[in-house]
Scaffold this motif. Structure first.
Motif, PDB file in Angstrom:
ATOM      1  N   ASN A   1      53.693  69.821   1.414  1.00  0.00           N
ATOM      2  CA  ASN A   1      53.201  69.494   0.079  1.00  0.00           C
ATOM      3  C   ASN A   1      54.134  68.472  -0.571  1.00  0.00           C
ATOM      4  O   ASN A   1      55.344  68.646  -0.599  1.00  0.00           O
ATOM      5  CB  ASN A   1      53.146  70.761  -0.781  1.00  0.00           C
ATOM      6  N   GLY A   2      53.553  67.367  -1.086  1.00  0.00           N
ATOM      7  CA  GLY A   2      54.352  66.311  -1.703  1.00  0.00           C
ATOM      8  C   GLY A   2      54.803  65.240  -0.732  1.00  0.00           C
ATOM      9  O   GLY A   2      55.555  64.341  -1.108  1.00  0.00           O
ATOM     10  N   ALA A   3      54.360  65.307   0.530  1.00  0.00           N
ATOM     11  CA  ALA A   3      54.788  64.331   1.533  1.00  0.00           C
ATOM     12  C   ALA A   3      54.256  62.942   1.203  1.00  0.00           C
ATOM     13  O   ALA A   3      53.235  62.779   0.527  1.00  0.00           O
ATOM     14  CB  ALA A   3      54.296  64.752   2.922  1.00  0.00           C
ATOM     15  N   PHE A   4      54.964  61.928   1.717  1.00  0.00           N
ATOM     16  CA  PHE A   4      54.565  60.545   1.499  1.00  0.00           C
ATOM     17  C   PHE A   4      53.652  60.066   2.617  1.00  0.00           C
ATOM     18  O   PHE A   4      53.900  60.322   3.795  1.00  0.00           O
ATOM     19  CB  PHE A   4      55.801  59.630   1.431  1.00  0.00           C
ATOM     20  N   ILE A   5      52.606  59.371   2.224  1.00  0.00           N
ATOM     21  CA  ILE A   5      51.765  58.604   3.141  1.00  0.00           C
ATOM     22  C   ILE A   5      51.891  57.146   2.702  1.00  0.00           C
ATOM     23  O   ILE A   5      51.773  56.838   1.509  1.00  0.00           O
ATOM     24  CB  ILE A   5      50.281  59.029   3.075  1.00  0.00           C
ATOM     25  N   TYR A   6      52.134  56.241   3.631  1.00  0.00           N
ATOM     26  CA  TYR A   6      52.331  54.828   3.299  1.00  0.00           C
ATOM     27  C   TYR A   6      51.044  54.062   3.579  1.00  0.00           C
ATOM     28  O   TYR A   6      50.445  54.201   4.651  1.00  0.00           O
ATOM     29  CB  TYR A   6      53.518  54.264   4.064  1.00  0.00           C
ATOM     30  N   LEU A   7      50.636  53.297   2.587  1.00  0.00           N
ATOM     31  CA  LEU A   7      49.338  52.619   2.619  1.00  0.00           C
ATOM     32  C   LEU A   7      49.525  51.123   2.447  1.00  0.00           C
ATOM     33  O   LEU A   7      50.174  50.674   1.507  1.00  0.00           O
ATOM     34  CB  LEU A   7      48.449  53.175   1.494  1.00  0.00           C
ATOM     35  N   ALA A   8      48.954  50.354   3.368  1.00  0.00           N
ATOM     36  CA  ALA A   8      48.978  48.892   3.258  1.00  0.00           C
ATOM     37  C   ALA A   8      47.543  48.376   3.247  1.00  0.00           C
ATOM     38  O   ALA A   8      46.650  48.959   3.865  1.00  0.00           O
ATOM     39  CB  ALA A   8      49.750  48.279   4.418  1.00  0.00           C
ATOM     40  N   TYR A   9      47.338  47.289   2.548  1.00  0.00           N
ATOM     41  CA  TYR A   9      46.017  46.663   2.476  1.00  0.00           C
ATOM     42  C   TYR A   9      46.190  45.213   2.065  1.00  0.00           C
ATOM     43  O   TYR A   9      47.233  44.818   1.527  1.00  0.00           O
ATOM     44  CB  TYR A   9      45.110  47.401   1.487  1.00  0.00           C
ATOM     45  N   PRO A  10      45.191  44.385   2.314  1.00  0.00           N
ATOM     46  CA  PRO A  10      45.313  42.962   1.973  1.00  0.00           C
ATOM     47  C   PRO A  10      45.432  42.761   0.470  1.00  0.00           C
ATOM     48  O   PRO A  10      45.008  43.612  -0.325  1.00  0.00           O
ATOM     49  CB  PRO A  10      44.000  42.349   2.500  1.00  0.00           C
ATOM     50  N   PRO A  11      46.037  41.633   0.050  1.00  0.00           N
ATOM     51  CA  PRO A  11      46.084  41.329  -1.384  1.00  0.00           C
ATOM     52  C   PRO A  11      44.681  41.322  -1.987  1.00  0.00           C
ATOM     53  O   PRO A  11      43.717  40.890  -1.354  1.00  0.00           O
ATOM     54  CB  PRO A  11      46.716  39.929  -1.428  1.00  0.00           C
ATOM     55  N   ASP A  12      44.573  41.836  -3.198  1.00  0.00           N
ATOM     56  CA  ASP A  12      43.299  41.877  -3.944  1.00  0.00           C
ATOM     57  C   ASP A  12      42.286  42.840  -3.335  1.00  0.00           C
ATOM     58  O   ASP A  12      41.123  42.863  -3.758  1.00  0.00           O
ATOM     59  CB  ASP A  12      42.669  40.484  -4.064  1.00  0.00           C
ATOM     60  N   ALA A  13      42.688  43.652  -2.326  1.00  0.00           N
ATOM     61  CA  ALA A  13      41.737  44.598  -1.742  1.00  0.00           C
ATOM     62  C   ALA A  13      41.465  45.766  -2.675  1.00  0.00           C
ATOM     63  O   ALA A  13      40.401  46.373  -2.632  1.00  0.00           O
ATOM     64  CB  ALA A  13      42.252  45.116  -0.406  1.00  0.00           C
ATOM     65  N   ARG A  14      42.441  46.073  -3.521  1.00  0.00           N
ATOM     66  CA  ARG A  14      42.294  47.194  -4.434  1.00  0.00           C
ATOM     67  C   ARG A  14      41.431  46.753  -5.601  1.00  0.00           C
ATOM     68  O   ARG A  14      41.876  46.018  -6.482  1.00  0.00           O
ATOM     69  CB  ARG A  14      43.665  47.654  -4.911  1.00  0.00           C
ATOM     70  N   SER A  15      40.219  47.176  -5.589  1.00  0.00           N
ATOM     71  CA  SER A  15      39.278  46.702  -6.599  1.00  0.00           C
ATOM     72  C   SER A  15      39.649  47.226  -7.964  1.00  0.00           C
ATOM     73  O   SER A  15      40.164  48.326  -8.111  1.00  0.00           O
ATOM     74  CB  SER A  15      37.850  47.143  -6.252  1.00  0.00           C
ATOM     75  N   ALA A  16      39.433  46.402  -8.954  1.00  0.00           N
ATOM     76  CA  ALA A  16      39.697  46.796 -10.335  1.00  0.00           C
ATOM     77  C   ALA A  16      38.410  46.678 -11.120  1.00  0.00           C
ATOM     78  O   ALA A  16      37.565  45.849 -10.822  1.00  0.00           O
ATOM     79  CB  ALA A  16      40.760  45.897 -10.952  1.00  0.00           C
TER      80      ALA A  16
ATOM     81  N   ILE B   1      69.448  50.094  -3.083  1.00  0.00           N
ATOM     82  CA  ILE B   1      69.413  51.403  -3.737  1.00  0.00           C
ATOM     83  C   ILE B   1      69.892  52.448  -2.733  1.00  0.00           C
ATOM     84  O   ILE B   1      69.457  52.459  -1.585  1.00  0.00           O
ATOM     85  CB  ILE B   1      67.992  51.764  -4.204  1.00  0.00           C
ATOM     86  N   VAL B   2      70.797  53.315  -3.177  1.00  0.00           N
ATOM     87  CA  VAL B   2      71.270  54.421  -2.346  1.00  0.00           C
ATOM     88  C   VAL B   2      70.859  55.716  -3.038  1.00  0.00           C
ATOM     89  O   VAL B   2      71.160  55.923  -4.209  1.00  0.00           O
ATOM     90  CB  VAL B   2      72.798  54.380  -2.176  1.00  0.00           C
ATOM     91  N   LYS B   3      70.171  56.559  -2.313  1.00  0.00           N
ATOM     92  CA  LYS B   3      69.708  57.799  -2.940  1.00  0.00           C
ATOM     93  C   LYS B   3      69.767  58.948  -1.939  1.00  0.00           C
ATOM     94  O   LYS B   3      69.817  58.750  -0.719  1.00  0.00           O
ATOM     95  CB  LYS B   3      68.287  57.636  -3.469  1.00  0.00           C
ATOM     96  N   LEU B   4      69.777  60.135  -2.472  1.00  0.00           N
ATOM     97  CA  LEU B   4      69.808  61.351  -1.667  1.00  0.00           C
ATOM     98  C   LEU B   4      68.393  61.922  -1.630  1.00  0.00           C
ATOM     99  O   LEU B   4      67.829  62.271  -2.667  1.00  0.00           O
ATOM    100  CB  LEU B   4      70.777  62.364  -2.275  1.00  0.00           C
ATOM    101  N   GLU B   5      67.837  62.003  -0.441  1.00  0.00           N
ATOM    102  CA  GLU B   5      66.503  62.573  -0.282  1.00  0.00           C
ATOM    103  C   GLU B   5      66.650  63.981   0.271  1.00  0.00           C
ATOM    104  O   GLU B   5      67.234  64.181   1.345  1.00  0.00           O
ATOM    105  CB  GLU B   5      65.653  61.706   0.645  1.00  0.00           C
ATOM    106  N   VAL B   6      66.136  64.942  -0.466  1.00  0.00           N
ATOM    107  CA  VAL B   6      66.266  66.352  -0.098  1.00  0.00           C
ATOM    108  C   VAL B   6      64.982  66.815   0.572  1.00  0.00           C
ATOM    109  O   VAL B   6      63.884  66.672   0.033  1.00  0.00           O
ATOM    110  CB  VAL B   6      66.569  67.223  -1.336  1.00  0.00           C
ATOM    111  N   GLY B   7      65.122  67.369   1.778  1.00  0.00           N
ATOM    112  CA  GLY B   7      63.970  67.852   2.520  1.00  0.00           C
ATOM    113  C   GLY B   7      63.545  69.233   2.091  1.00  0.00           C
ATOM    114  O   GLY B   7      64.188  69.888   1.257  1.00  0.00           O
ATOM    115  N   ASP B   8      62.458  69.700   2.679  1.00  0.00           N
ATOM    116  CA  ASP B   8      61.926  71.014   2.332  1.00  0.00           C
ATOM    117  C   ASP B   8      62.895  72.137   2.697  1.00  0.00           C
ATOM    118  O   ASP B   8      62.856  73.222   2.108  1.00  0.00           O
ATOM    119  CB  ASP B   8      60.592  71.248   3.045  1.00  0.00           C
ATOM    120  N   ASP B   9      63.762  71.869   3.686  1.00  0.00           N
ATOM    121  CA  ASP B   9      64.716  72.905   4.092  1.00  0.00           C
ATOM    122  C   ASP B   9      65.986  72.883   3.249  1.00  0.00           C
ATOM    123  O   ASP B   9      66.930  73.645   3.504  1.00  0.00           O
ATOM    124  CB  ASP B   9      65.075  72.736   5.566  1.00  0.00           C
TER     125      ASP B   9
END
Length: 417
Positions: free
Chosen positions: A76-91, A256-264
């Motif tokens: 729960n809360g996991a990241f999914i990375y999404l790529a798409y062409p410029p202007d593909a995201r309709s507004a 940027i340096v950051k601490l990422e905390v896992g589920d464990d």
């Protein structure tokens, strides 16, 4: 299950109603519904490298629509990375306005005149530096201090110094200078010392290096946003844009340096590198980017002092991710060592530290013993920064024997510690 969808346009949250039986195709339809990116134009992955300007073909994609999400073992809360062409995201376009604006003396403005006066904030697809490589020891010394002594409770920052490959445009960071500062959870105030920075720049020039960027950490308790995750806060955008504008180097990089905390509950220190987009720096220079940030402001959004056009809409607030251009990051073994106490960390560095360092490194040649930026900065406090330090730094650069007298002088100072 809640999944966080990170794209070049920011981070969104979507809810997967039946995660036990949902498939990749179901996830794609949810993305199309919530983010308005058509399924055929989506490229999704669990690898953040997908969002680099020119991702490698080796980046694994979630390409099988029938694959169950359960097989991906997403928390729960996991990241999914999404790529798409410029202007593909309709507004949803706003209805066209019929404008009849008159200036002084009744002169009418055409629609072209009005459009020409608009400030358009668009995403910069490619960074001006090809990649950023960090000296392993310098990066480790910085993150270890933040992890072990500050516990990522407050922010810490430093200026990056190194070289820029003229052909490849790769930035090679060889040392980090930490100016006097005071860190808090959401901001770090740099209490800059012009005299000390002048000594740093003189040493860097003698080493054949220059200031090439900024590094800062993010505290684990930084203020959250009610509207979702964010990579950089509005305060960080302002500070990064200001320093990139001051640096005047096209390849300037912000890390940027950051601490990422896992589920464990275990933590992993993570480095990311960006450039602030050219339009972001221009907005800062032109006084359009609001530099006074209030605690009540949404940290995900940068406020403007005049209306701009972003994402096809007139707005006074721009998502910070619009200004970030990802940069590939790697490491290398640079020409300097990192063993001398680092400046501006609370306790003054005395001559005893110089004596201990020289004794500890006595198995090396003298020039190699002093091949440490932080030691050179200490030497610059009692040697002439304009005449002595360029000569010493040049010898360190070429690893050549120093003119007679310098070794005796430095060892004499060390003996007083």
């Amino acid at each position: 299950m809640i999944l966080r969808i990170r794209s070049r346009d920011g981070t969104d949250r979507i809810s997967v109603p039946d995660s036990a039986s949902a498939t990749v195709a179901d996830l794609q339809r949810l993305i199309e519904s919530h983010l308005t990116v058509p399924v055929p134009l989506q490229r999704i992955s669990l690898d953040p490298a997908l969002l680099l300007p020119n991702p490698s073909a080796a980046v694994p994609l979630l390409a099988d629509p029938a694959a169950p999400l359960a097989s991906l073992r997403l928390a729960n809360g996991a990241f999914i990375y999404l790529a798409y062409p410029p202007d593909a995201r309709s507004a949803r376009p706003t209805p066209p306005k019929v404008l009849s604006a008159a200036g002084s003396f009744g002169k009418k403005m055409t629609m072209d005149d009005l459009i020409a006066r608009q400030i358009r904030v668009t995403r910069q697809e490619n960074a001006l530096c090809a990649a950023a490589s960090f000296d392993r020891d310098a990066a480790n010394a910085f993150q270890l201090y933040v992890a072990e002594y500050l516990a990522f409770a407050v922010k810490r920052a430093g200026f990056l110094y190194g070289r820029i490959d003229a052909e490849t445009k790769e930035v090679l960071v060889d040392f980090i200078y930490e100016p006097p500062q005071q860190g808090f959870e959401d901001v770090v105030h740099l209490m800059r010392d012009p005299d000390e920075e002048a000594r740093v720049d003189t040493i860097a020039e003698g080493l054949g290096m220059r200031r090439v960027g900024l590094v800062f950490t993010q505290a684990v308790g930084r203020r959250a946003s009610k509207t979702g995750e964010y990579t950089m806060s509005n305060r960080e955008v302002v500070q990064a844009a200001q320093l990139q504008a001051e640096g005047g180097t096209p390849e300037w990089v912000t890390a940027i340096v950051k601490l990422e905390v896992g589920d464990d509950g275990t933590g992993d220190v993570h480095f990311e590198a960006f450039q602030m987009s050219e339009i972001c720096v221009k907005l800062f220079k032109d006084g359009v980017l609001e530099t006074e940030v209030q605690d009540a402001d949404d940290p995900r959004l940068s406020k403007m002092r005049k209306e701009v056009v972003a994402g096809g809409k007139d707005t006074m607030k721009v998502d910070n991710d619009f200004f970030l251009v990802p940069v590939k990051i790697s490491d290398h073994q640079g020409p300097l060592s990192v063993g001398f106490p680092i400046e501006n960390r609370g306790s003054p560095v005395g001559m005893s530290a110089l004596r201990s360092h020289l004794e500890r490194m006595k198995h090396l040649t003298f020039v190699r013993r002093i091949s440490d930026f932080h030691l050179l900065l200490k030497l610059a406090t009692f040697l002439d920064a304009k005449s002595d330090m360029p000569t010493i730094a040049a010898c360190v650069k070429t690893q050549s024997r120093m003119p007679e007298g310098y070794q005796f002088l430095i060892e004499s100072f060390a003996s007083q510690g």
